[in-house]
Design a protein around this motif. Structure first.
Motif, PDB file in Angstrom:
ATOM      1  N   ALA A  43       9.968   1.452   1.282  1.00  0.00           N
ATOM      2  CA  ALA A  43       8.859   1.349   0.338  1.00  0.00           C
ATOM      3  C   ALA A  43       8.445   2.735  -0.166  1.00  0.00           C
ATOM      4  CB  ALA A  43       7.669   0.651   0.997  1.00  0.00           C
ATOM      5  N   SER A  44       8.447   3.716   0.734  1.00  0.00           N
ATOM      6  CA  SER A  44       8.109   5.090   0.351  1.00  0.00           C
ATOM      7  C   SER A  44       9.095   5.638  -0.665  1.00  0.00           C
ATOM      8  CB  SER A  44       8.088   5.994   1.594  1.00  0.00           C
ATOM      9  OG  SER A  44       7.064   5.623   2.481  1.00  0.00           O
ATOM     10  N   VAL A  45      10.377   5.459  -0.371  1.00  0.00           N
ATOM     11  CA  VAL A  45      11.431   5.985  -1.242  1.00  0.00           C
ATOM     12  C   VAL A  45      11.357   5.351  -2.628  1.00  0.00           C
ATOM     13  CG1 VAL A  45      13.932   6.043  -1.612  1.00  0.00           C
ATOM     14  CG2 VAL A  45      12.989   6.598   0.645  1.00  0.00           C
ATOM     15  N   LEU A  46      11.204   4.035  -2.661  1.00  0.00           N
ATOM     16  CA  LEU A  46      11.157   3.317  -3.941  1.00  0.00           C
ATOM     17  C   LEU A  46       9.966   3.770  -4.785  1.00  0.00           C
ATOM     18  CD1 LEU A  46      12.576   1.068  -5.569  1.00  0.00           C
ATOM     19  CD2 LEU A  46      10.994  -0.558  -4.515  1.00  0.00           C
ATOM     20  N   GLY A  47       8.792   3.821  -4.174  1.00  0.00           N
ATOM     21  CA  GLY A  47       7.597   4.232  -4.908  1.00  0.00           C
ATOM     22  C   GLY A  47       7.690   5.665  -5.382  1.00  0.00           C
ATOM     23  N   GLN A  48       8.237   6.536  -4.546  1.00  0.00           N
ATOM     24  CA  GLN A  48       8.311   7.954  -4.886  1.00  0.00           C
ATOM     25  C   GLN A  48       9.304   8.208  -6.025  1.00  0.00           C
ATOM     26  OE1 GLN A  48       6.691  11.529  -4.627  1.00  0.00           O
ATOM     27  NE2 GLN A  48       6.161   9.902  -3.177  1.00  0.00           N
ATOM     28  N   ILE A  49      10.425   7.514  -6.017  1.00  0.00           N
ATOM     29  CA  ILE A  49      11.418   7.689  -7.092  1.00  0.00           C
ATOM     30  C   ILE A  49      10.817   7.333  -8.440  1.00  0.00           C
ATOM     31  CG2 ILE A  49      13.559   6.775  -8.071  1.00  0.00           C
ATOM     32  CD1 ILE A  49      14.667   6.594  -5.229  1.00  0.00           C
ATOM     33  N   PHE A  50      10.226   6.149  -8.528  1.00  0.00           N
ATOM     34  CA  PHE A  50       9.656   5.715  -9.810  1.00  0.00           C
ATOM     35  C   PHE A  50       8.467   6.590 -10.206  1.00  0.00           C
ATOM     36  CE2 PHE A  50      11.954   1.755  -8.896  1.00  0.00           C
ATOM     37  CZ  PHE A  50      12.523   1.523 -10.135  1.00  0.00           C
ATOM     38  N   GLY A  51       7.627   6.964  -9.230  1.00  0.00           N
ATOM     39  CA  GLY A  51       6.467   7.792  -9.532  1.00  0.00           C
ATOM     40  C   GLY A  51       6.855   9.162 -10.058  1.00  0.00           C
ATOM     41  N   THR A  52       7.829   9.791  -9.401  1.00  0.00           N
ATOM     42  CA  THR A  52       8.258  11.125  -9.820  1.00  0.00           C
ATOM     43  C   THR A  52       8.904  11.105 -11.197  1.00  0.00           C
ATOM     44  OG1 THR A  52       8.653  11.687  -7.497  1.00  0.00           O
ATOM     45  CG2 THR A  52       9.588  13.155  -9.153  1.00  0.00           C
ATOM     46  N   LEU A  53       9.709  10.075 -11.459  1.00  0.00           N
ATOM     47  CA  LEU A  53      10.335   9.961 -12.779  1.00  0.00           C
ATOM     48  C   LEU A  53       9.292   9.783 -13.872  1.00  0.00           C
ATOM     49  CD1 LEU A  53      13.418   7.682 -11.966  1.00  0.00           C
ATOM     50  CD2 LEU A  53      13.445  10.115 -12.552  1.00  0.00           C
ATOM     51  N   ILE A  54       8.289   8.960 -13.609  1.00  0.00           N
ATOM     52  CA  ILE A  54       7.217   8.744 -14.587  1.00  0.00           C
ATOM     53  C   ILE A  54       6.436  10.029 -14.804  1.00  0.00           C
ATOM     54  CG2 ILE A  54       5.047   7.531 -15.033  1.00  0.00           C
ATOM     55  CD1 ILE A  54       6.243   5.145 -13.450  1.00  0.00           C
ATOM     56  N   ILE A  67       0.836  -1.206   0.000  1.00  0.00           N
ATOM     57  CA  ILE A  67       0.000   0.000   0.000  1.00  0.00           C
ATOM     58  C   ILE A  67       0.870   1.254   0.000  1.00  0.00           C
ATOM     59  CG2 ILE A  67      -1.659   1.352   1.332  1.00  0.00           C
ATOM     60  CD1 ILE A  67      -2.871  -1.240   2.322  1.00  0.00           C
ATOM     61  N   ILE A  68       1.920   1.242   0.839  1.00  0.00           N
ATOM     62  CA  ILE A  68       2.832   2.394   0.909  1.00  0.00           C
ATOM     63  C   ILE A  68       3.512   2.609  -0.437  1.00  0.00           C
ATOM     64  CG2 ILE A  68       4.925   3.306   1.985  1.00  0.00           C
ATOM     65  CD1 ILE A  68       2.599   3.296   3.867  1.00  0.00           C
ATOM     66  N   LEU A  69       3.963   1.527  -1.057  1.00  0.00           N
ATOM     67  CA  LEU A  69       4.645   1.606  -2.345  1.00  0.00           C
ATOM     68  C   LEU A  69       3.727   2.182  -3.413  1.00  0.00           C
ATOM     69  CD1 LEU A  69       7.217   0.795  -4.013  1.00  0.00           C
ATOM     70  CD2 LEU A  69       6.047  -1.366  -4.480  1.00  0.00           C
ATOM     71  N   VAL A  70       2.515   1.651  -3.504  1.00  0.00           N
ATOM     72  CA  VAL A  70       1.563   2.097  -4.530  1.00  0.00           C
ATOM     73  C   VAL A  70       1.121   3.538  -4.278  1.00  0.00           C
ATOM     74  CG1 VAL A  70      -0.736   1.715  -5.495  1.00  0.00           C
ATOM     75  CG2 VAL A  70       0.752  -0.238  -5.033  1.00  0.00           C
ATOM     76  N   SER A  71       0.900   3.893  -3.011  1.00  0.00           N
ATOM     77  CA  SER A  71       0.495   5.261  -2.673  1.00  0.00           C
ATOM     78  C   SER A  71       1.557   6.260  -3.098  1.00  0.00           C
ATOM     79  CB  SER A  71       0.239   5.387  -1.165  1.00  0.00           C
ATOM     80  OG  SER A  71      -0.807   4.553  -0.748  1.00  0.00           O
ATOM     81  N   ASN A  72       2.812   5.940  -2.811  1.00  0.00           N
ATOM     82  CA  ASN A  72       3.905   6.837  -3.188  1.00  0.00           C
ATOM     83  C   ASN A  72       4.110   6.876  -4.694  1.00  0.00           C
ATOM     84  OD1 ASN A  72       5.783   8.111  -0.924  1.00  0.00           O
ATOM     85  ND2 ASN A  72       4.896   6.233  -0.112  1.00  0.00           N
ATOM     86  N   LEU A  73       3.913   5.759  -5.355  1.00  0.00           N
ATOM     87  CA  LEU A  73       4.010   5.730  -6.817  1.00  0.00           C
ATOM     88  C   LEU A  73       2.970   6.657  -7.426  1.00  0.00           C
ATOM     89  CD1 LEU A  73       5.322   4.330  -9.336  1.00  0.00           C
ATOM     90  CD2 LEU A  73       3.445   2.680  -9.221  1.00  0.00           C
ATOM     91  N   PHE A  74       1.735   6.548  -6.942  1.00  0.00           N
ATOM     92  CA  PHE A  74       0.629   7.356  -7.455  1.00  0.00           C
ATOM     93  C   PHE A  74       0.864   8.840  -7.185  1.00  0.00           C
ATOM     94  CE2 PHE A  74      -3.566   9.329  -6.378  1.00  0.00           C
ATOM     95  CZ  PHE A  74      -4.071   9.389  -7.662  1.00  0.00           C
ATOM     96  N   VAL A  75       1.193   9.178  -5.941  1.00  0.00           N
ATOM     97  CA  VAL A  75       1.413  10.574  -5.586  1.00  0.00           C
ATOM     98  C   VAL A  75       2.658  11.119  -6.279  1.00  0.00           C
ATOM     99  CG1 VAL A  75       1.958  12.155  -3.688  1.00  0.00           C
ATOM    100  CG2 VAL A  75       0.191  10.418  -3.399  1.00  0.00           C
ATOM    101  N   ALA A 125      10.701  15.287  -0.279  1.00  0.00           N
ATOM    102  CA  ALA A 125      12.095  15.621  -0.584  1.00  0.00           C
ATOM    103  C   ALA A 125      12.555  14.902  -1.847  1.00  0.00           C
ATOM    104  CB  ALA A 125      12.994  15.253   0.597  1.00  0.00           C
ATOM    105  N   ILE A 126      12.232  13.630  -1.964  1.00  0.00           N
ATOM    106  CA  ILE A 126      12.637  12.850  -3.139  1.00  0.00           C
ATOM    107  C   ILE A 126      11.969  13.391  -4.393  1.00  0.00           C
ATOM    108  CG2 ILE A 126      12.478  10.577  -4.235  1.00  0.00           C
ATOM    109  CD1 ILE A 126      12.684   9.428  -1.363  1.00  0.00           C
ATOM    110  N   ALA A 127      10.662  13.627  -4.302  1.00  0.00           N
ATOM    111  CA  ALA A 127       9.944  14.171  -5.455  1.00  0.00           C
ATOM    112  C   ALA A 127      10.510  15.525  -5.848  1.00  0.00           C
ATOM    113  CB  ALA A 127       8.455  14.304  -5.120  1.00  0.00           C
ATOM    114  N   GLY A 128      10.858  16.329  -4.855  1.00  0.00           N
ATOM    115  CA  GLY A 128      11.411  17.649  -5.129  1.00  0.00           C
ATOM    116  C   GLY A 128      12.739  17.593  -5.845  1.00  0.00           C
ATOM    117  N   VAL A 129      13.618  16.690  -5.419  1.00  0.00           N
ATOM    118  CA  VAL A 129      14.946  16.572  -6.033  1.00  0.00           C
ATOM    119  C   VAL A 129      14.833  16.165  -7.504  1.00  0.00           C
ATOM    120  CG1 VAL A 129      17.078  15.232  -6.065  1.00  0.00           C
ATOM    121  CG2 VAL A 129      16.200  16.117  -3.898  1.00  0.00           C
ATOM    122  N   PHE A 130      14.109  15.085  -7.753  1.00  0.00           N
ATOM    123  CA  PHE A 130      13.995  14.578  -9.124  1.00  0.00           C
ATOM    124  C   PHE A 130      13.199  15.542 -10.004  1.00  0.00           C
ATOM    125  CE2 PHE A 130      15.252  10.696  -7.038  1.00  0.00           C
ATOM    126  CZ  PHE A 130      16.009  10.043  -7.992  1.00  0.00           C
TER     127      PHE A 130
END
Length: 258
Positions: free
Chosen positions: A213-224, A8-16, A54-59
């Motif tokens: 899980a948050s970091v992984l989802g956020q990295i891929f989500g922000t890049l996409i 859930i954490i991974l998917v939530s961060n991917l989506f956001v 922070a991760i979303a902001g950097v990427f």
């Protein structure tokens, strides 16, 4: 159970992350999911959320800078004001009762959703390159104050800086793409002191796994999201986010009082 929670954490961060990469709007959904639906402790939820910001902001900021949509001077002065603002916001959150802090989060998210709906209804989105910058943005002191106030509100509520700054900068004459880029960079500066502040009060089990899980989802989500940022109509995305936000936050406010 832990595996299900991590998913859930991974998917939530991917989506956001996708939403943040496209428009910088939508970060406020994370603390809403963590606190309202997963029922995590408030400060743990905010710590996890600000790591994602922070991760979303950097990427995201790097992508917008690379594409030429970054006002470095404006971002720098906003960020200088944001550092003390973020620290004060964390302190305020800690000293007020948790139920009040939750209510502030839900009310701010509700207000953000309503403001997006109103902005969309009025057709008030700024057209790139057609507006002149307000004289307010020529004053360094004014920029520092804007950064301070927005960061304090952001770190106090966990709702994300861009939801405040993107429409404000846009209305002050900054092109929407540049406003998004500046706010993504500024969100990193807000997130760093907020992360350290809130993790001091974190006591959840498996926080390291949740963080991963948050970091992984956020990295891929922000890049996409960043990749598709020029291919998606922000106005259509905003109306969807706003509707989801208003419904979710209204439900959480109602549940808080029953």
């Amino acid at each position: 159970m832990l595996t299900y929670l991590l998913l859930i954490i991974l998917v939530s961060n991917l989506f956001v992350g996708i939403l943040l990469g496209i428009s910088s709007i939508g970060g406020f959904l994370l603390p809403l999911i963590f606190v309202g639906f997963l029922e995590f402790p408030l400060r743990d939820s905010l710590a996890l959320s600000f790591v994602s910001f922070a991760i979303a902001g950097v990427f995201g900021a790097y992508y917008y800078w690379k594409s030429g949509n970054m006002d470095v001077k404006l971002a720098t002065f906003l960020s200088i004001g944001s550092i003390p603002g973020a620290l004060i916001g964390v302190k305020l959150n800690v000293i007020i009762p948790e139920d009040i802090a939750k209510l502030l989060l839900y009310l701010f998210v509700l207000g953000a959703g309503v403001s997006l709906l109103i902005k969309r209804k009025k057709g008030n989105q700024n057209v790139e390159g057609l507006s002149q910058k307000s004289k307010l943005l020529e004053n360094k002191t004014s920029i520092l104050i804007i950064g301070f106030i927005s960061a304090a509100i952001c770190s106090l509520t966990g709702a994300g800086g861009p939801i405040l700054l993107v429409p404000l900068l846009s209305n002050l004459g900054v092109s929407i793409r540049v406003a998004v880029g500046v706010c993504l960079l500024n969100s990193v500066v807000i997130a760093i002191p907020s992360v350290f502040g809130y993790f001091q009060y974190s006591n959840m089990e498996n926080i390291t796994l949740l963080l991963a899980a948050s970091v992984l989802g956020q990295i891929f989500g922000t890049l996409i999201g960043s990749f598709f940022s020029n291919k998606v109509k922000v106005s259509h995305l905003s109306i969807s986010i706003a509707t989801l936000t208003v419904v979710s936050s209204t439900y959480m406010i109602f549940r808080l009082f029953i």
